[in-house]
Design a protein around this motif. Structure first.
Motif, short mmCIF file in Angstrom:
data_model
loop_
_atom_site.label_atom_id
_atom_site.label_comp_id
_atom_site.label_asym_id
_atom_site.label_seq_id
_atom_site.Cartn_x
_atom_site.Cartn_y
_atom_site.Cartn_z
N ILE A 170 0.84 -1.20 0.00
CA ILE A 170 0.00 0.00 0.00
C ILE A 170 0.88 1.25 0.00
O ILE A 170 1.81 1.37 0.81
CB ILE A 170 -0.94 -0.01 1.22
N PHE A 171 0.55 2.15 -0.92
CA PHE A 171 1.30 3.39 -1.08
C PHE A 171 0.41 4.59 -0.81
O PHE A 171 -0.76 4.61 -1.21
CB PHE A 171 1.85 3.50 -2.51
N ASN A 172 0.96 5.60 -0.13
CA ASN A 172 0.29 6.89 -0.01
C ASN A 172 0.51 7.68 -1.29
O ASN A 172 1.58 7.62 -1.90
CB ASN A 172 0.84 7.68 1.17
N LEU A 207 4.07 8.86 -5.12
CA LEU A 207 3.80 7.67 -4.33
C LEU A 207 4.89 7.47 -3.30
O LEU A 207 6.08 7.65 -3.60
CB LEU A 207 3.72 6.43 -5.22
N SER A 208 4.49 7.09 -2.11
CA SER A 208 5.45 6.71 -1.06
C SER A 208 4.91 5.49 -0.34
O SER A 208 3.71 5.40 -0.04
CB SER A 208 5.68 7.85 -0.08
N ASN A 348 -6.64 10.94 3.19
CA ASN A 348 -5.44 10.49 2.49
C ASN A 348 -5.82 9.59 1.31
O ASN A 348 -6.72 8.74 1.42
CB ASN A 348 -4.52 9.71 3.44
N ILE A 349 -5.11 9.76 0.22
CA ILE A 349 -5.33 8.94 -0.98
C ILE A 349 -4.28 7.83 -0.99
O ILE A 349 -3.10 8.08 -0.73
CB ILE A 349 -5.22 9.78 -2.26
N GLN A 350 -4.73 6.61 -1.29
CA GLN A 350 -3.82 5.47 -1.34
C GLN A 350 -4.07 4.62 -2.57
O GLN A 350 -5.12 4.72 -3.22
CB GLN A 350 -3.96 4.61 -0.07
N ILE A 351 -3.09 3.78 -2.89
CA ILE A 351 -3.23 2.80 -3.98
C ILE A 351 -2.44 1.56 -3.59
O ILE A 351 -1.40 1.64 -2.95
CB ILE A 351 -2.73 3.38 -5.32
N LYS A 352 -2.97 0.39 -3.97
CA LYS A 352 -2.29 -0.88 -3.72
C LYS A 352 -1.62 -1.36 -5.00
O LYS A 352 -2.19 -1.28 -6.09
CB LYS A 352 -3.29 -1.95 -3.26
N LEU A 353 -0.38 -1.85 -4.86
CA LEU A 353 0.34 -2.47 -5.96
C LEU A 353 0.68 -3.90 -5.56
O LEU A 353 1.03 -4.16 -4.41
CB LEU A 353 1.62 -1.69 -6.29
N ASN A 354 0.57 -4.82 -6.51
CA ASN A 354 0.71 -6.25 -6.19
C ASN A 354 2.03 -6.81 -6.69
O ASN A 354 2.51 -6.46 -7.77
CB ASN A 354 -0.44 -7.03 -6.80
N LEU A 355 2.59 -7.72 -5.89
CA LEU A 355 3.86 -8.37 -6.21
C LEU A 355 3.64 -9.77 -6.74
O LEU A 355 3.00 -10.60 -6.09
CB LEU A 355 4.74 -8.42 -4.96
N GLN A 356 4.17 -10.04 -7.93
CA GLN A 356 4.26 -11.39 -8.48
C GLN A 356 5.61 -11.51 -9.17
O GLN A 356 6.03 -10.60 -9.88
CB GLN A 356 3.15 -11.68 -9.50
N ILE A 357 6.30 -12.64 -8.94
CA ILE A 357 7.61 -12.86 -9.56
C ILE A 357 7.54 -14.15 -10.36
O ILE A 357 7.13 -15.19 -9.85
CB ILE A 357 8.72 -12.95 -8.50
N ARG A 358 7.95 -14.06 -11.62
CA ARG A 358 7.91 -15.20 -12.53
C ARG A 358 9.29 -15.41 -13.16
O ARG A 358 10.06 -14.47 -13.32
CB ARG A 358 6.86 -14.98 -13.65
N PHE A 359 9.57 -16.66 -13.50
CA PHE A 359 10.80 -16.94 -14.25
C PHE A 359 10.65 -16.39 -15.68
O PHE A 359 9.56 -16.38 -16.23
CB PHE A 359 11.08 -18.44 -14.31
N LYS A 360 11.75 -15.94 -16.22
CA LYS A 360 11.75 -15.42 -17.59
C LYS A 360 11.69 -16.56 -18.60
O LYS A 360 12.18 -17.64 -18.33
CB LYS A 360 13.01 -14.56 -17.81
#
Length: 360
Positions: A170-172, A207-208, A348-360
């Motif tokens: 979550i980012f401000n 974004l922070s 306060n305004i926020q946004i969520k960013l999601n983490l996914q890691i894949r092999f190339k």
């Protein structure tokens, strides 16, 4: 019912057959090349099809057989050459084009593995291990059981870190006029999350990193380093800002920003720690105690059928391989509830960013 599976699932059976046929597994360097003078002789492979039914596949080098035991009772002997022939055949089957859903059957291999007491493509496991091997440690002279995770290059590149609501950061958002929230959220391009981030910045927003949505994943990252959430958040910002996609590029992005004012090499080292932890057992939703669940390491099936291992003695090569071979990816934003601006009760305004890691 006939066994069907994708290329990755059949690859686990291929590894089983190939290792028993070869009787040893070679180590890999950080570019997945075989190290000819580093290998581990295999004593046996253990597989538990059902609870309480443990099968041991022991290599009898003198008589060129695989001795099969069930709960310490010898029940079958099969020539090693039969395992080699079946491994070669299965490799050809895996390399054939398959159906759109990726699944296929292999009748000849299915008959063979049924005859050697295997009825499932994947044996049940309580940890990250896909195969359990007793190896002879040429460095110490000991023989020990080791669990390995298997990754196959024969099919579609698999994910290393699976996404979920647990992997939301979550980012401000500061400096953005709230009147733009609906306009930005309505962006629905193919790369909509990255395009929304661009629009936020174009409208004066910044974004922070604030916090992670899931405490378990946060604590798991802190087990690696207390600043690990900040490092990954910075990589996420770099990814969704379209600065880089692969992990090498994203680490370099963080090195240049240096958000913690540390020695820039810190970020490379810690990201390798994270990738290694995930590869060997750490998951976002389960409390992690810092131990490797796949205690032996990692087995790679190369496109040419070679089966190579990263073991404790070439862990540095494994860490380099993971960094060089992985990338970030954008999973479904609707499924994991991220990528839209929202306003908190305090304004306060926020946004969520999601983490996914894949092999190339």
């Amino acid at each position: 019912m006939a066994l069907t599976g994708n290329k990755g699932e059949w690859s686990e059976i291929y590894v089983f057959l190939r290792l028993l046929a070869d009787g040893k597994i070679f180590a890999a360097d950080d570019r997945i090349n075989r190290i000819d003078d580093m290998f581990f002789p295999i004593i046996k492979i253990i597989r538990e099809e059902n609870s309480g039914m443990q099968y041991e596949y022991i290599i009898d080098r003198e008589n060129l057989n695989i001795e099969i035991y069930l709960n310490d009772e010898n029940i079958l002997q099969v020539p090693i050459d039969a395992f080699k022939a079946e491994a070669d055949h299965l490799l050809m089957e895996i390399n054939k084009p398959c159906k759109s859903d990726g699944s296929f059957g292999a009748d000849r291999t299915e008959n063979f593995i049924h005859n050697i007491m295997i009825n499932k493509l994947k044996a049940p496991s309580s940890d990250k291990s896909d195969i359990n091997i007793k190896i002879h440690d040429v460095n110490t002279g000991y023989e020990k059981m080791a669990g390995f995770s298997i990754k196959s290059d024969l099919g579609m590149p698999p994910t290393l870190l699976n996404p979920g609501k647990t992997t939301n950061f979550i980012f401000n958002v500061t400096g953005l006029d709230p009147k733009y929230i609906n306009e930005i959220n309505s962006i629905d391009t193919r790369s909509k999350i990255k395009d929304r981030i661009k629009k936020i910045k174009a409208k004066g927003g910044e974004l922070s990193f604030a916090f992670m949505e899931n405490d378990t994943f946060c604590n798991n990252l802190i087990m690696i380093d207390s600043q690990m959430p900040v490092v990954i958040a910075c990589m996420l910002f770099g990814y969704y800002s379209d600065n880089a996609t692969d992990c090498v590029g994203l680490v370099n992005f963080v090195r240049n920003i240096n958000p913690l004012s540390f020695n820039p090499d810190f970020y490379v080292h810690k990201v390798k720690d994270l990738l290694c932890a995930v590869a060997l057992g750490m998951t976002p939703a389960t409390r992690w105690d810092g131990r490797d669940e796949a205690s032996g390491g990692y087995i790679i099936v190369k496109t040419n059928g070679d089966v190579l291992a990263y073991h404790i003695y070439n862990r540095d090569a494994f860490r380099n391989y993971l960094l060089n071979s992985t990338r970030f990816e954008s999973p479904s934003s609707t499924r994991y509830n991220y990528g839209k601006l929202y306003m908190q009760h305090d304004g306060n305004i926020q946004i969520k960013l999601n983490l996914q890691i894949r092999f190339k």
